[in-house]
Design a protein around this motif. Sequence first.
Motif: not given
Length: 158
Positions: A26-36, A53-60, A121-122, A127-134
Motif C-alpha cells: 500500500y505504501e509503495l502504491v501511494q508513493h507511486a501515485l503521489y511521487d511518481r 505486490t510483486y515487488g514487495v514480495c521480491k524484496v521480502n 522508478e521505484l 529497498i527502503v521498505l525492507n531494511p536488512p535483517a539482523a
Amino acid sequence: MRVSARRLADLCERLQLPPALTRQAYELVQHALYDRTSLLYNRHLDQILLCATYGVCKVNKDGALRGRLVAFRDVIYHYEKQPQCREEVFWTVILSQTDPELQPRRQGDLIEFYNETFVRELKTFLIVLNPPAAGPGPGPGPGAGGAGAGTAEAEDVA
C-alpha cells in the motif's frame, strides 16, 4: 484510493501475505501515485497494484516471507479472480511514450513494464521498505517459478 486499497488488500489476502507486506504494498502504491505520477500515464492502476505486490514480495522473500517465493504468475493468477480483471491489464502495457503528447511508442507485457520501468522508478523506495535483517534467514526455497507462457520472471531488486 479506496477502491484500489480494497483490490490490493484482496490480492494480498489471496496470496496469503502477512499484514506487514500488505502495508508495504500500500505504501509503495501511494508513493507511486503521489511521487511518481508519470507511472500512471496511459496505464491502468491495476498494473501498478500488481507490480507493487510483486515487488514487495521480491524484496521480502528472505524476511517476512521466510524464503517463500511468490512468482509474478502467482500474483497474476490471483488477480484473475477479481471481478474487474481484464487480460489487457497484464498483456498490453505502455512501455514508453512521447512527452508531452503521451503517444505510445512501445508496448509490452506487465513483466516488461515491471523490469524496464517500475523497478527503475521505484527501486530505491522498494529497498527502503525492507531494511536488512539482523540475522541470517532461511535460504530461498527450491524453484523460482516462471511468469507465465512466453515471458521471463521479473528481475531481482534486493
